[in-house]
Design a protein around this motif. Structure first.
Motif, short mmCIF file in Angstrom:
data_model
loop_
_atom_site.label_atom_id
_atom_site.label_comp_id
_atom_site.label_asym_id
_atom_site.label_seq_id
_atom_site.Cartn_x
_atom_site.Cartn_y
_atom_site.Cartn_z
N ALA A 84 -18.56 -29.75 -22.09
CA ALA A 84 -18.87 -29.21 -23.56
C ALA A 84 -18.02 -27.89 -23.66
O ALA A 84 -17.64 -27.49 -24.99
N LEU A 85 -18.15 -26.94 -22.89
CA LEU A 85 -17.52 -25.58 -23.13
C LEU A 85 -16.39 -25.34 -22.46
O LEU A 85 -15.69 -24.27 -22.63
N GLY A 86 -15.91 -26.21 -21.60
CA GLY A 86 -14.59 -25.90 -20.72
C GLY A 86 -14.77 -25.04 -19.93
O GLY A 86 -15.30 -23.86 -20.06
N GLY A 87 -14.58 -25.29 -18.32
CA GLY A 87 -14.98 -24.64 -17.49
C GLY A 87 -14.58 -25.56 -16.28
O GLY A 87 -14.50 -26.58 -16.27
N SER A 88 -14.89 -24.89 -14.98
CA SER A 88 -14.90 -25.65 -13.94
C SER A 88 -16.01 -25.75 -13.13
O SER A 88 -16.32 -26.68 -12.35
N LYS A 89 -17.15 -24.83 -12.98
CA LYS A 89 -18.20 -25.07 -12.52
C LYS A 89 -19.33 -24.23 -12.90
O LYS A 89 -19.14 -23.08 -13.59
N ALA A 90 -20.51 -24.88 -12.98
CA ALA A 90 -21.89 -24.10 -13.52
C ALA A 90 -23.10 -24.38 -12.62
O ALA A 90 -23.04 -25.36 -12.10
N VAL A 91 -23.90 -23.57 -12.71
CA VAL A 91 -25.05 -23.28 -11.90
C VAL A 91 -26.19 -23.00 -12.70
O VAL A 91 -25.82 -22.07 -13.68
N MET A 92 -27.36 -23.19 -12.44
CA MET A 92 -28.37 -22.48 -13.31
C MET A 92 -28.33 -20.93 -13.03
O MET A 92 -28.34 -20.60 -11.87
N ALA A 93 -28.56 -20.43 -14.08
CA ALA A 93 -28.55 -18.95 -13.91
C ALA A 93 -29.91 -18.53 -13.30
O ALA A 93 -31.13 -19.22 -13.45
N ASP A 94 -29.94 -17.34 -12.60
CA ASP A 94 -30.96 -16.56 -12.20
C ASP A 94 -31.85 -16.31 -13.34
O ASP A 94 -31.44 -15.80 -14.45
N PRO A 95 -33.30 -16.63 -13.36
CA PRO A 95 -34.11 -16.34 -14.57
C PRO A 95 -34.10 -14.81 -14.86
O PRO A 95 -34.15 -14.63 -16.22
N ALA A 96 -33.99 -14.15 -13.81
CA ALA A 96 -34.08 -12.51 -14.25
C ALA A 96 -32.93 -12.04 -14.87
O ALA A 96 -33.08 -11.30 -15.86
N ALA A 97 -31.71 -12.81 -14.78
CA ALA A 97 -30.46 -12.54 -15.37
C ALA A 97 -30.52 -13.19 -16.82
O ALA A 97 -30.31 -12.35 -17.92
N ALA A 98 -31.33 -14.15 -17.22
CA ALA A 98 -31.58 -14.57 -18.46
C ALA A 98 -32.50 -13.72 -19.13
O ALA A 98 -32.04 -13.46 -20.52
N GLU A 99 -33.53 -13.20 -18.80
CA GLU A 99 -34.38 -12.25 -19.30
C GLU A 99 -33.47 -10.92 -19.53
O GLU A 99 -33.88 -10.39 -20.82
N ARG A 100 -32.68 -10.50 -18.75
CA ARG A 100 -32.09 -9.43 -19.06
C ARG A 100 -30.82 -9.60 -20.33
O ARG A 100 -30.77 -8.67 -21.17
N ALA A 101 -30.48 -10.70 -20.17
CA ALA A 101 -29.45 -10.79 -21.22
C ALA A 101 -29.78 -11.14 -22.47
O ALA A 101 -29.19 -11.15 -23.65
#
Length: 163
Positions: A84-101
């Protein structure tokens, strides 16, 4: 317009929706910290069909944070998110990174009103409903809005990203 209460007024999500002139409803509920699924808890507590309640998930797509908004009854399909977004690889993000962002805590991350906008994909199943419900920016608070408004306010694309 928005239904406001002392308890819910002023989350970044409600502020962003109000500023954008988006019609939404506010749905507080008593959050149980022992709940296994925040989204299913919200659906049950609010008496909503679970397929109308959506969760906000963060993934790292080629090293950048992206958002997937999917029904609480399913999971995020990372391969579909990549397509959907165009790219090569996705992994679930670190929850702490999501909170910071976002400025939100896990279980209360809204797709709306984040610290900065991230590329977002809303599962196309949202478009089959007149109204969808997403986190309002804290645990125990959901917001109801039209799927078209959700897509517009988040600058999202829609695709089948849930499984």
């Amino acid at each position: 317009m928005a239904k406001k209460t002392k308890q819910t007024a002023g989350t970044p999500a409600t502020v962003a929706l109000t500023r954008a002139g988006v019609e939404f409803t506010v749905h507080p509920y008593d959050h149980d910290p022992r709940a296994e699924s925040y989204g299913l808890e919200a659906a049950e507590a609010l008496g909503l069909a679970p397929e109308q309640v959506f969760k906000t998930l963060f993934a790292s797509l080629d090293g950048r944070l992206v958002v997937g908004v999917v029904p609480v009854t399913g999971q995020l399909d990372l391969k579909a998110l990549v397509r959907a977004l165009g790219g090569s690889k996705a992994v679930m993000a670190d929850p702490a990174a999501a909170e910071r962002a976002t400025g939100y805590v896990v279980g209360g991350i809204s797709p709306v009103g984040q610290k900065r906008q991230h590329p977002t994909v809303v599962d196309e199943s949202a478009l089959t409903h007149d109204r969808v419900y997403v986190s309002g920016g804290r645990r125990g608070l959901d917001l109801g809005l039209s799927p078209a408004d959700l897509v517009r306010i988040t600058s999202a694309v829609t695709a089948r990203i849930g499984r």
